[in-house]
Design a protein around this motif. Structure first.
Motif, short mmCIF file in Angstrom:
data_model
loop_
_atom_site.label_atom_id
_atom_site.label_comp_id
_atom_site.label_asym_id
_atom_site.label_seq_id
_atom_site.Cartn_x
_atom_site.Cartn_y
_atom_site.Cartn_z
N CYS A 100 0.84 -1.22 0.00
CA CYS A 100 0.00 0.00 0.00
C CYS A 100 0.86 1.26 0.00
N HIS A 101 1.94 1.24 0.78
CA HIS A 101 2.81 2.42 0.84
C HIS A 101 3.48 2.69 -0.50
N ARG A 102 3.92 1.64 -1.17
CA ARG A 102 4.52 1.82 -2.50
C ARG A 102 3.50 2.39 -3.48
N ILE A 103 2.29 1.87 -3.44
CA ILE A 103 1.26 2.34 -4.38
C ILE A 103 0.92 3.80 -4.12
N ILE A 104 0.84 4.21 -2.86
CA ILE A 104 0.54 5.61 -2.54
C ILE A 104 1.65 6.52 -3.03
N ARG A 105 2.90 6.15 -2.76
CA ARG A 105 4.02 6.98 -3.23
C ARG A 105 4.03 7.10 -4.75
N LEU A 106 3.77 5.99 -5.43
CA LEU A 106 3.72 6.01 -6.89
C LEU A 106 2.57 6.89 -7.38
N GLY A 107 1.43 6.81 -6.69
CA GLY A 107 0.29 7.64 -7.06
C GLY A 107 0.56 9.13 -6.90
N TYR A 108 1.28 9.49 -5.84
CA TYR A 108 1.66 10.89 -5.66
C TYR A 108 2.63 11.35 -6.75
N ALA A 109 3.54 10.47 -7.13
CA ALA A 109 4.51 10.82 -8.18
C ALA A 109 3.81 11.07 -9.51
N VAL A 110 2.71 10.37 -9.76
CA VAL A 110 1.95 10.57 -10.99
C VAL A 110 1.05 11.81 -10.90
#
Length: 429
Positions: free
Chosen positions: A305-315
């Motif tokens: 979940c943490h990886r997905i959130i960070r990736l979502g913020y980067a996008v």
């Protein structure tokens, strides 16, 4: 089973494109109808949300279907994924037929009581009379999408998304302007675009090798269908109630006046891009969490979940910055009305900044769904909806600007995220 940033993105990007299908259709409708008139633009908001609320019943069922398929895939019971897919397809098509009948019979009665402007009401019905038939194409598409996301093979969703866009844009021009069908033309173009994207995805999924590997042969299994239904029924209802309050939101705005409703529709249409990003990452979360649990790797749920959130913020963050810089051009694409442009700025900013909270809120919520606890997710959603409606009811009694109405979205996603994190942290699954 390790999901790196690269692997998450490669799985998520096609999902994002598939979610974009339905939303790009709404954006295109708003862009074209904004140049027809304010009544048509405002009516398309109410009609679009009404249709979306109905659509979300099928979308929610497809999330549960996706969870079951992903679990079988994680367990390496590949032949069972195809059997599960067909049970979901049967249910979704039957649901589409039932909802089409419901809308044709009851939508005019219900909407007549809720919409104060006679002109807006008639435009909404003109749109829905044609748009509702799109369910017959979009619901089978959802079943196919659940299968591909569940087995983490999502590349074909890009092609289907591109097909829908390439059909819908010229279709809007032809039906709205060349054939002079107005708001009904937008609905016809949208439904036809969904038919074309369904045809493309069906050809891809049901061909040769995939049929043999995943058991993609027409078959009915009552026990599998009942299992899928038990998992999916709660995600179906919590998806519906997550969108249904949006319709009440726009009903409240409609009572402020046609100009305010037109502005709200523009902001909603622009927010769609960020809605697509959030929901694609959320849908990916549910599938990957289910795969992790099927592989007995529950300890990796929070790191995922943490990886997905960070990736979502980067996008998302670069797009938010660009939207703030070029806000006049973006809003101006919908209308030439100076009054609309002036009113839209404040709610536009409020809407954009909600992305910070919406991404983790929906990611954690879908992680709960991915554990198979769809009933719990429904309960969380119901509690949050009650708070949302209470807040919206309070705003309606005060003379507040349009931007204040958009703050209700902050309450929704923050409260949803908190409940989901607490569950994931303390519940054994």
């Amino acid at each position: 089973m390790e999901y790196t940033y690269k692997k998450i993105w490669l799985i998520n990007f096609p999902v994002m494109m598939s979610v974009l299908i339905e939303q790009l259709i709404n954006i295109t409708d708003a862009l074209f109808l904004g140049h027809v008139g304010e009544i048509e633009l405002g009516a398309s908001a109410l009609a679009g949300i009404w249709y979306l609320a109905i659509y979300m019943l099928g979308f929610g069922f497809s999330i549960g279907l996706q969870v079951v398929i992903a679990r079988r895939n994680g367990e390496r019971h590949y032949a069972e994924t195809g059997k599960t897919f067909f049970q979901g397809l049967f249910f979704l098509f039957g649901l589409a037929v039932a909802l089409c009948a419901f809308s044709k019979l009851l939508s005019p009665i219900i909407l007549h009581r809720l919409i104060s402007s006679a002109e807006v009401y008639h435009a909404v019905i003109d749109y829905l009379d044609w748009r509702i038939w799109g369910l017959l194409f979009s619901f089978p598409f959802l079943a196919l999408r659940s299968f591909l996301v569940g087995i983490t093979r999502t590349t074909a969703l890009n092609i289907a998304a591109l097909t829908a866009v390439l059909v819908n844009i010229p279709g809007n021009w032809i039906f709205i302007f060349d054939l002079d069908l107005g708001i009904a033309g937008a609905a016809i173009a949208s439904s036809f675009a969904e038919l074309c994207s369904l045809a493309v995805l069906s050809i891809y999924v049901l061909r040769g090798r995939k049929r043999r590997t995943y058991g993609l042969y027409l078959q009915f299994d009552k026990q599998v269908l009942l299992h899928v239904y038990r998992v999916s029924v709660w995600s179906m209802f919590h998806s519906f109630i997550s969108v249904a309050p949006w319709f009440l939101f726009f009903v409240a705005i409609e009572h402020l006046g046609e100009l305010q409703l037109a502005v709200a529709n523009i902001i909603r249409s622009i927010s769609t891009l960020f809605f697509v990003i959030v929901n694609s990452f959320a849908a990916t979360t549910g599938s990957l969490v289910s795969n992790l649990i099927g592989a007995n790797e529950t300890k990796n749920v929070f790191p995922l979940c943490h990886r997905i959130i960070r990736l979502g913020y980067a996008v998302g963050f670069p797009l938010i910055i660009l939207a703030l810089i070029f806000h006049q051009s973006i809003i101006g694409a919908y209308t030439d009305n100076v009054a609309v442009l002036q009113i839209a700025w404040s709610p536009f900013v409020v809407m954009l900044l909600n992305y910070v909270f919406a991404l983790p809120g929906y990611v954690y919520m879908n992680a709960v769904t991915g554990t198979g606890a769809t009933r719990t997710a429904f309960i969380f959603q119901s509690i949050t909806i009650a708070s949302y409606l209470l807040y919206l009811w309070g705003l309606s009694y005060w003379n507040v600007p349009l931007a204040a109405y958009w703050t209700v979205e902050y309450l929704f996603v923050i409260f949803l995220g908190i409940q989901s994190v607490v569950y994931l942290k303390y519940k054994h699954y």
